[in-house]
Design a protein around this motif. Structure first.
Motif, mmCIF file in Angstrom:
data_model
loop_
_atom_site.group_PDB
_atom_site.id
_atom_site.type_symbol
_atom_site.label_atom_id
_atom_site.label_comp_id
_atom_site.label_asym_id
_atom_site.label_seq_id
_atom_site.Cartn_x
_atom_site.Cartn_y
_atom_site.Cartn_z
ATOM 1 N N THR A 136 65.689 11.947 25.805
ATOM 2 C CA THR A 136 67.044 12.410 26.106
ATOM 3 C C THR A 136 68.024 11.258 26.310
ATOM 4 O OG1 THR A 136 66.179 14.430 27.112
ATOM 5 C CG2 THR A 136 68.436 13.823 27.680
ATOM 6 N N GLU A 137 67.708 10.356 27.195
ATOM 7 C CA GLU A 137 68.645 9.258 27.494
ATOM 8 C C GLU A 137 68.824 8.324 26.307
ATOM 9 O OE1 GLU A 137 70.725 9.022 30.032
ATOM 10 O OE2 GLU A 137 69.881 10.901 30.786
ATOM 11 N N LYS A 138 67.747 8.107 25.549
ATOM 12 C CA LYS A 138 67.850 7.242 24.366
ATOM 13 C C LYS A 138 68.850 7.827 23.372
ATOM 14 C CE LYS A 138 64.639 7.423 21.190
ATOM 15 N NZ LYS A 138 63.392 7.275 20.419
ATOM 16 N N TYR A 139 68.749 9.124 23.131
ATOM 17 C CA TYR A 139 69.648 9.747 22.158
ATOM 18 C C TYR A 139 71.059 9.878 22.698
ATOM 19 C CZ TYR A 139 65.540 10.443 19.372
ATOM 20 O OH TYR A 139 64.404 10.214 18.634
ATOM 21 N N LEU A 140 71.199 10.092 23.989
ATOM 22 C CA LEU A 140 72.539 10.105 24.579
ATOM 23 C C LEU A 140 73.200 8.739 24.443
ATOM 24 C CD1 LEU A 140 72.158 12.298 27.776
ATOM 25 C CD2 LEU A 140 73.570 12.778 25.763
ATOM 26 N N ALA A 141 72.422 7.680 24.616
ATOM 27 C CA ALA A 141 72.985 6.334 24.472
ATOM 28 C C ALA A 141 73.501 6.119 23.050
ATOM 29 C CB ALA A 141 71.938 5.290 24.832
ATOM 30 N N ARG A 142 72.833 6.690 22.072
ATOM 31 C CA ARG A 142 73.257 6.540 20.678
ATOM 32 C C ARG A 142 74.553 7.287 20.383
ATOM 33 N NH1 ARG A 142 67.688 7.256 17.190
ATOM 34 N NH2 ARG A 142 66.622 5.440 18.042
ATOM 35 N N THR A 143 74.877 8.293 21.172
ATOM 36 C CA THR A 143 76.101 9.057 20.908
ATOM 37 C C THR A 143 77.347 8.297 21.307
ATOM 38 O OG1 THR A 143 76.148 10.199 23.046
ATOM 39 C CG2 THR A 143 74.904 11.247 21.253
ATOM 40 N N GLY A 144 77.182 7.288 22.165
ATOM 41 C CA GLY A 144 78.339 6.530 22.608
ATOM 42 C C GLY A 144 79.342 7.423 23.313
ATOM 43 N N ALA A 145 80.600 7.278 22.966
ATOM 44 C CA ALA A 145 81.671 8.033 23.617
ATOM 45 C C ALA A 145 81.988 9.337 22.882
ATOM 46 C CB ALA A 145 82.917 7.170 23.710
ATOM 47 N N ARG A 146 81.114 9.756 21.973
ATOM 48 C CA ARG A 146 81.405 10.966 21.204
ATOM 49 C C ARG A 146 81.202 12.252 22.004
ATOM 50 N NH1 ARG A 146 79.139 7.468 17.241
ATOM 51 N NH2 ARG A 146 77.042 8.223 17.656
ATOM 52 N N LEU A 147 80.496 12.175 23.120
ATOM 53 C CA LEU A 147 80.299 13.347 23.971
ATOM 54 C C LEU A 147 80.988 13.140 25.308
ATOM 55 C CD1 LEU A 147 76.475 14.045 23.447
ATOM 56 C CD2 LEU A 147 78.397 15.187 22.347
ATOM 57 N N THR A 148 81.545 14.213 25.824
ATOM 58 C CA THR A 148 82.155 14.142 27.152
ATOM 59 C C THR A 148 81.052 14.086 28.208
ATOM 60 O OG1 THR A 148 82.168 16.526 27.517
ATOM 61 C CG2 THR A 148 84.082 15.576 26.352
ATOM 62 N N ALA A 149 81.420 13.777 29.434
ATOM 63 C CA ALA A 149 80.453 13.749 30.533
ATOM 64 C C ALA A 149 79.812 15.126 30.709
ATOM 65 C CB ALA A 149 81.124 13.295 31.816
ATOM 66 N N ASP A 150 80.591 16.181 30.567
ATOM 67 C CA ASP A 150 80.046 17.537 30.681
ATOM 68 C C ASP A 150 79.047 17.836 29.561
ATOM 69 O OD1 ASP A 150 81.498 18.073 32.988
ATOM 70 O OD2 ASP A 150 83.096 19.148 31.917
ATOM 71 N N GLU A 151 79.361 17.424 28.341
ATOM 72 C CA GLU A 151 78.443 17.636 27.223
ATOM 73 C C GLU A 151 77.147 16.846 27.423
ATOM 74 O OE1 GLU A 151 81.605 18.496 23.602
ATOM 75 O OE2 GLU A 151 81.241 16.408 24.232
ATOM 76 N N GLN A 152 77.275 15.625 27.926
ATOM 77 C CA GLN A 152 76.086 14.827 28.206
ATOM 78 C C GLN A 152 75.218 15.496 29.264
ATOM 79 O OE1 GLN A 152 77.055 10.730 29.058
ATOM 80 N NE2 GLN A 152 78.462 10.623 27.334
ATOM 81 N N GLN A 153 75.843 16.099 30.259
ATOM 82 C CA GLN A 153 75.077 16.774 31.306
ATOM 83 C C GLN A 153 74.332 17.981 30.756
ATOM 84 O OE1 GLN A 153 74.584 15.479 34.412
ATOM 85 N NE2 GLN A 153 72.966 17.017 34.336
ATOM 86 N N VAL A 154 74.947 18.695 29.818
ATOM 87 C CA VAL A 154 74.262 19.827 29.180
ATOM 88 C C VAL A 154 72.980 19.336 28.502
ATOM 89 C CG1 VAL A 154 74.410 21.504 27.286
ATOM 90 C CG2 VAL A 154 76.308 21.256 28.883
#
Length: 82
Positions: free
Chosen positions: A37-55
């Protein structure tokens, strides 16, 4: 070609029980996905909002609580290669 791919896909679905090493790998796959999860979130950079990252984090955490699921041999998406 499509008919042959269908026949091969059907044979895979009828392959029977997983051997011990494949079963172990399959049973661990939900935790492996959660671990990423965290590895793939790191790859998204700023493309997701904090709320989307939490989902995404919430869904990753849920993967650890799914419990036993049926396992078997699967294939990826049957697509023509170009």
């Amino acid at each position: 070609m499509h008919r042959q791919a269908g026949v091969l896909g059907a044979r895979l679905h009828e392959a029977g029980e997983l051997d011990r090493s494949d079963r172990t790998e399959a049973e661990a796959s939900l935790n492996v996905a959660a671990d990423g999860t965290e590895k793939y979130l790191a790859r998204t950079g700023a493309r997701l909002t904090a709320d989307e990252q939490q989902v995404i984090r919430d869904h990753g955490a849920k993967l650890r609580r799914v419990g036993a699921v049926p396992v078997g041999y699967i294939h990826g998406d049957n697509q023509l290669l170009h």
